[in-house]
Scaffold this active site. Sequence first.
Site, PDB file in Angstrom:
ATOM      1  N   LEU A  63       9.563  42.129 -30.122  1.00  0.00           N
ATOM      2  CA  LEU A  63       9.961  41.037 -29.219  1.00  0.00           C
ATOM      3  C   LEU A  63      11.006  41.500 -28.184  1.00  0.00           C
ATOM      4  O   LEU A  63      11.801  40.707 -27.713  1.00  0.00           O
ATOM      5  CB  LEU A  63      10.449  39.813 -30.009  1.00  0.00           C
ATOM      6  CG  LEU A  63       9.442  39.238 -31.019  1.00  0.00           C
ATOM      7  CD1 LEU A  63      10.005  37.994 -31.721  1.00  0.00           C
ATOM      8  CD2 LEU A  63       8.109  38.866 -30.333  1.00  0.00           C
ATOM      9  N   SER A 118      -2.706  53.970 -17.875  1.00  0.00           N
ATOM     10  CA  SER A 118      -2.549  53.255 -16.605  1.00  0.00           C
ATOM     11  C   SER A 118      -3.111  54.075 -15.453  1.00  0.00           C
ATOM     12  O   SER A 118      -3.066  55.312 -15.462  1.00  0.00           O
ATOM     13  CB  SER A 118      -1.052  53.026 -16.386  1.00  0.00           C
ATOM     14  OG  SER A 118      -0.792  52.607 -15.068  1.00  0.00           O
ATOM     15  N   TYR A 162       8.202  56.200 -16.276  1.00  0.00           N
ATOM     16  CA  TYR A 162       7.168  55.375 -16.924  1.00  0.00           C
ATOM     17  C   TYR A 162       5.807  56.069 -16.844  1.00  0.00           C
ATOM     18  O   TYR A 162       5.115  56.231 -17.848  1.00  0.00           O
ATOM     19  CB  TYR A 162       7.100  53.986 -16.272  1.00  0.00           C
ATOM     20  CG  TYR A 162       5.861  53.222 -16.704  1.00  0.00           C
ATOM     21  CD1 TYR A 162       5.775  52.665 -17.970  1.00  0.00           C
ATOM     22  CD2 TYR A 162       4.753  53.094 -15.849  1.00  0.00           C
ATOM     23  CE1 TYR A 162       4.625  52.001 -18.387  1.00  0.00           C
ATOM     24  CE2 TYR A 162       3.608  52.439 -16.252  1.00  0.00           C
ATOM     25  CZ  TYR A 162       3.546  51.879 -17.522  1.00  0.00           C
ATOM     26  OH  TYR A 162       2.401  51.240 -17.925  1.00  0.00           O
ATOM     27  N   LYS A 217       3.127  57.817 -19.834  1.00  0.00           N
ATOM     28  CA  LYS A 217       1.687  57.591 -20.053  1.00  0.00           C
ATOM     29  C   LYS A 217       0.941  58.925 -20.102  1.00  0.00           C
ATOM     30  O   LYS A 217       0.059  59.121 -20.930  1.00  0.00           O
ATOM     31  CB  LYS A 217       1.107  56.679 -18.964  1.00  0.00           C
ATOM     32  CG  LYS A 217       1.599  55.231 -19.050  1.00  0.00           C
ATOM     33  CD  LYS A 217       1.202  54.558 -20.354  1.00  0.00           C
ATOM     34  CE  LYS A 217       1.806  53.178 -20.530  1.00  0.00           C
ATOM     35  NZ  LYS A 217       1.701  52.638 -21.887  1.00  0.00           N
ATOM     36  N   GLY A 270       7.602  54.248  -3.371  1.00  0.00           N
ATOM     37  CA  GLY A 270       6.796  54.695  -4.515  1.00  0.00           C
ATOM     38  C   GLY A 270       5.396  54.102  -4.558  1.00  0.00           C
ATOM     39  O   GLY A 270       4.573  54.528  -5.370  1.00  0.00           O
ATOM     40  N   ASP A 271       5.107  53.103  -3.685  1.00  0.00           N
ATOM     41  CA  ASP A 271       3.763  52.506  -3.702  1.00  0.00           C
ATOM     42  C   ASP A 271       2.721  53.459  -3.132  1.00  0.00           C
ATOM     43  O   ASP A 271       2.987  54.161  -2.152  1.00  0.00           O
ATOM     44  CB  ASP A 271       3.735  51.225  -2.845  1.00  0.00           C
ATOM     45  CG  ASP A 271       4.090  49.989  -3.662  1.00  0.00           C
ATOM     46  OD1 ASP A 271       4.164  50.086  -4.898  1.00  0.00           O
ATOM     47  OD2 ASP A 271       4.289  48.918  -3.043  1.00  0.00           O
TER      48      ASP A 271
HETATM   49  P1  NAD Z   1       4.188  43.412 -22.313  1.00  0.00           P
HETATM   50  O1  NAD Z   1       5.592  43.849 -22.084  1.00  0.00           O
HETATM   51  O2  NAD Z   1       3.827  42.007 -22.065  1.00  0.00           O
HETATM   52  O3  NAD Z   1       3.734  43.787 -23.802  1.00  0.00           O
HETATM   53  C1  NAD Z   1       4.263  44.884 -24.497  1.00  0.00           C
HETATM   54  C2  NAD Z   1       4.811  44.364 -25.824  1.00  0.00           C
HETATM   55  O4  NAD Z   1       5.306  45.464 -26.587  1.00  0.00           O
HETATM   56  C3  NAD Z   1       5.969  43.386 -25.650  1.00  0.00           C
HETATM   57  O5  NAD Z   1       5.659  42.197 -26.338  1.00  0.00           O
HETATM   58  C4  NAD Z   1       7.171  44.104 -26.268  1.00  0.00           C
HETATM   59  O6  NAD Z   1       8.059  43.199 -26.924  1.00  0.00           O
HETATM   60  C5  NAD Z   1       6.506  45.066 -27.225  1.00  0.00           C
HETATM   61  N1  NAD Z   1       7.230  46.304 -27.509  1.00  0.00           N
HETATM   62  C6  NAD Z   1       7.804  47.179 -26.641  1.00  0.00           C
HETATM   63  N2  NAD Z   1       8.332  48.221 -27.311  1.00  0.00           N
HETATM   64  C7  NAD Z   1       8.086  48.021 -28.622  1.00  0.00           C
HETATM   65  C8  NAD Z   1       8.359  48.741 -29.805  1.00  0.00           C
HETATM   66  N3  NAD Z   1       9.041  49.895 -29.792  1.00  0.00           N
HETATM   67  N4  NAD Z   1       7.952  48.227 -30.998  1.00  0.00           N
HETATM   68  C9  NAD Z   1       7.274  47.055 -31.039  1.00  0.00           C
HETATM   69  N5  NAD Z   1       6.993  46.326 -29.959  1.00  0.00           N
HETATM   70  C10 NAD Z   1       7.394  46.799 -28.764  1.00  0.00           C
HETATM   71  O7  NAD Z   1       3.264  44.399 -21.463  1.00  0.00           O
HETATM   72  P2  NAD Z   1       1.714  44.331 -21.147  1.00  0.00           P
HETATM   73  O8  NAD Z   1       1.566  44.050 -19.704  1.00  0.00           O
HETATM   74  O9  NAD Z   1       1.015  43.505 -22.143  1.00  0.00           O
HETATM   75  O10 NAD Z   1       1.344  45.868 -21.336  1.00  0.00           O
HETATM   76  C11 NAD Z   1       0.802  46.366 -22.552  1.00  0.00           C
HETATM   77  C12 NAD Z   1       0.569  47.858 -22.425  1.00  0.00           C
HETATM   78  O11 NAD Z   1      -0.287  48.111 -21.317  1.00  0.00           O
HETATM   79  C13 NAD Z   1       1.841  48.676 -22.162  1.00  0.00           C
HETATM   80  O12 NAD Z   1       1.711  49.890 -22.878  1.00  0.00           O
HETATM   81  C14 NAD Z   1       1.793  48.936 -20.674  1.00  0.00           C
HETATM   82  O13 NAD Z   1       2.459  50.116 -20.320  1.00  0.00           O
HETATM   83  C15 NAD Z   1       0.293  49.065 -20.449  1.00  0.00           C
HETATM   84  N6  NAD Z   1      -0.126  48.765 -19.062  1.00  0.00           N
HETATM   85  C16 NAD Z   1       0.214  47.568 -18.519  1.00  0.00           C
HETATM   86  C17 NAD Z   1      -0.168  47.285 -17.201  1.00  0.00           C
HETATM   87  C18 NAD Z   1       0.225  45.992 -16.537  1.00  0.00           C
HETATM   88  O14 NAD Z   1       0.214  45.936 -15.316  1.00  0.00           O
HETATM   89  N7  NAD Z   1       0.550  44.935 -17.277  1.00  0.00           N
HETATM   90  C19 NAD Z   1      -0.927  48.236 -16.479  1.00  0.00           C
HETATM   91  C20 NAD Z   1      -1.263  49.443 -17.095  1.00  0.00           C
HETATM   92  C21 NAD Z   1      -0.850  49.706 -18.387  1.00  0.00           C
HETATM   93  C1  WQD Z   2       0.278  45.465  -6.219  1.00  0.00           C
HETATM   94  C2  WQD Z   2       0.333  45.474  -4.693  1.00  0.00           C
HETATM   95  C3  WQD Z   2       2.490  46.094  -3.826  1.00  0.00           C
HETATM   96  C4  WQD Z   2       4.710  42.659  -5.288  1.00  0.00           C
HETATM   97  C5  WQD Z   2       2.110  48.529 -11.020  1.00  0.00           C
HETATM   98  C6  WQD Z   2       2.525  49.796 -11.707  1.00  0.00           C
HETATM   99  C7  WQD Z   2       1.351  50.388 -12.433  1.00  0.00           C
HETATM  100  C8  WQD Z   2       0.712  49.367 -13.378  1.00  0.00           C
HETATM  101  C9  WQD Z   2       0.409  48.095 -12.677  1.00  0.00           C
HETATM  102  C10 WQD Z   2       1.666  49.624 -15.552  1.00  0.00           C
HETATM  103  C11 WQD Z   2       1.110  46.665  -4.128  1.00  0.00           C
HETATM  104  C12 WQD Z   2       2.145  44.668  -3.450  1.00  0.00           C
HETATM  105  C13 WQD Z   2       3.715  43.570  -5.007  1.00  0.00           C
HETATM  106  C14 WQD Z   2       5.267  41.894  -4.223  1.00  0.00           C
HETATM  107  C15 WQD Z   2       3.761  42.962  -2.702  1.00  0.00           C
HETATM  108  N1  WQD Z   2       1.590  49.022 -14.448  1.00  0.00           N
HETATM  109  N2  WQD Z   2       3.237  43.712  -3.736  1.00  0.00           N
HETATM  110  N3  WQD Z   2       4.747  42.063  -2.978  1.00  0.00           N
HETATM  111  O1  WQD Z   2       2.343  48.651  -7.911  1.00  0.00           O
HETATM  112  O2  WQD Z   2      -0.206  48.558  -7.994  1.00  0.00           O
HETATM  113  O3  WQD Z   2       1.089  48.829 -10.080  1.00  0.00           O
HETATM  114  O4  WQD Z   2       1.583  47.613 -11.999  1.00  0.00           O
HETATM  115  O5  WQD Z   2       1.093  50.623 -15.883  1.00  0.00           O
HETATM  116  O6  WQD Z   2       1.838  51.484 -13.146  1.00  0.00           O
HETATM  117  O7  WQD Z   2       3.010  50.699 -10.737  1.00  0.00           O
HETATM  118  O8  WQD Z   2       1.127  46.669  -8.946  1.00  0.00           O
HETATM  119  O9  WQD Z   2       1.383  44.224  -8.815  1.00  0.00           O
HETATM  120  O10 WQD Z   2       3.406  45.685  -8.412  1.00  0.00           O
HETATM  121  O11 WQD Z   2       1.592  45.634  -6.726  1.00  0.00           O
HETATM  122  O12 WQD Z   2       3.338  43.081  -1.562  1.00  0.00           O
HETATM  123  O13 WQD Z   2       6.185  41.093  -4.423  1.00  0.00           O
HETATM  124  O14 WQD Z   2       1.067  44.314  -4.275  1.00  0.00           O
HETATM  125  O15 WQD Z   2       3.142  46.729  -2.764  1.00  0.00           O
HETATM  126  O16 WQD Z   2       0.481  47.062  -2.959  1.00  0.00           O
HETATM  127  P1  WQD Z   2       1.118  48.247  -8.611  1.00  0.00           P
HETATM  128  P2  WQD Z   2       1.938  45.480  -8.273  1.00  0.00           P
END
Ligand code: NAD
Ligand code: WQD
Length: 340
Positions: free
Chosen positions: A34, A125, A150, A154, A298-299
Amino acid sequence: MKNILITGGAGYIGSHTAVELIHAGYGVVIADNLSNADTTCLEGVKKITGRDIPFYKADCCRKDQLLPIFREHRIDGVIHFAAFKAVGESVEKPLMYYHNNLLSLVTLLEVMVENGGGHVVFSSSATVYGQPPVLPVTEDTPRMPATSPYGNTKQICEDILADAVKAYASVKVVILRYFNPIGAHPSALIGELPRGIPNNLVPFITQTAAGVRKELHIFGSNYNTPDGTALRDYIDVVDLAAAHVSALKRMEAYDKPGLCEVFNVGTGKPLSVMELVKKFETVNHLSLKYRITGRREGDVEAVWADTSLANRVLSWKARRPLEETLANAWAWERNIRGIT
Ligand code: NAD
Ligand code: WQD
């Protein structure tokens, strides 16, 4: 019935995956510390499925907290979502990110190996591709040096898994590289709950529509794209959740050791920030306050997936239309804010 441990199952993607697994006939156990969630989505999963899911408030970095789960349940597979995920925060607190994201995976694998192994689905990711030279990206597109701690976690986790599979015949792995997960369950009972100011586009949009944020900033309009705003591949979170069920089925059907496969999980269709904003307005019959500002550091300019490998090998395909996804995202925001 196969039992699956979902780490990070109280979070955004994990809670949606719990629902899809239960609907597919799996037994589910959830472990989450959590650190980035409360119990809202756990309660939502219970309401949607009508099931009481065993929940452990456990830190995956702690063997002593994982072991009881494996003692009390037969665990056939693990879907490992637990990780920290904020790119910007990882630049400020790299050690916290390396500690949590790497140690949680290593500890989990140790516990699994000690308990006879099993199947692992890992949340990777699209960030591992950086700005790819050729689009769309396939799984063979080389990974680029990570631009954030981050992203580096991955890449390192992918490598740890590949090495583990070579050494431990009892472990099979599917790595899913998510593109941009968005939306919420159609019930509006589970969805994304960002803490503080959202980094991601869709939660920022829904919070702006709800009046929590004053206006949306569109980061950059001078990219080399059709309308000048950046291109991404936005995947519905329920479709993404379904890909995890397909990944488990793939490992169950594969009867040789040494499986470590990687799949892109996206729609295969690029969409610009401006197109998404306009679509959100049309679908939900509202007008968003937005302003074009400078690019966000970084985008990348454009990234979208070639999903043919997942389509073919996992028999999985993104199905939900964008209109439905954006309506669900807004319904979830309204639900948590009490907006009728
Ligand atoms: P989220 O933060 O909603 O879910 C992750 C959950 O893991 C959280 O509920 C957090 O409390 C729990 N957590 C973190 N560290 C922990 C630990 N050490 N032990 C137990 N629980 C722990 O995130 P999400 O968006 O559901 O993402 C899930 C996975 O997908 C992550 O690994 C994230 O990096 C990956 N991912 C997410 C996105 C995205 O945009 N949401 C994109 C690509 C990859
Ligand atoms: C999407 C587009 C922004 C917010 C990130 C992580 C990636 C993955 C997914 C975990 C971009 C634009 C955004 C705003 C905007 N996460 N934007 N105004 O950057 O593609 O990916 O989340 O693994 O690792 O980097 O996703 O939703 O932040 O942005 O214009 O307020 O929207 O510039 O082009 P991103 P995002």
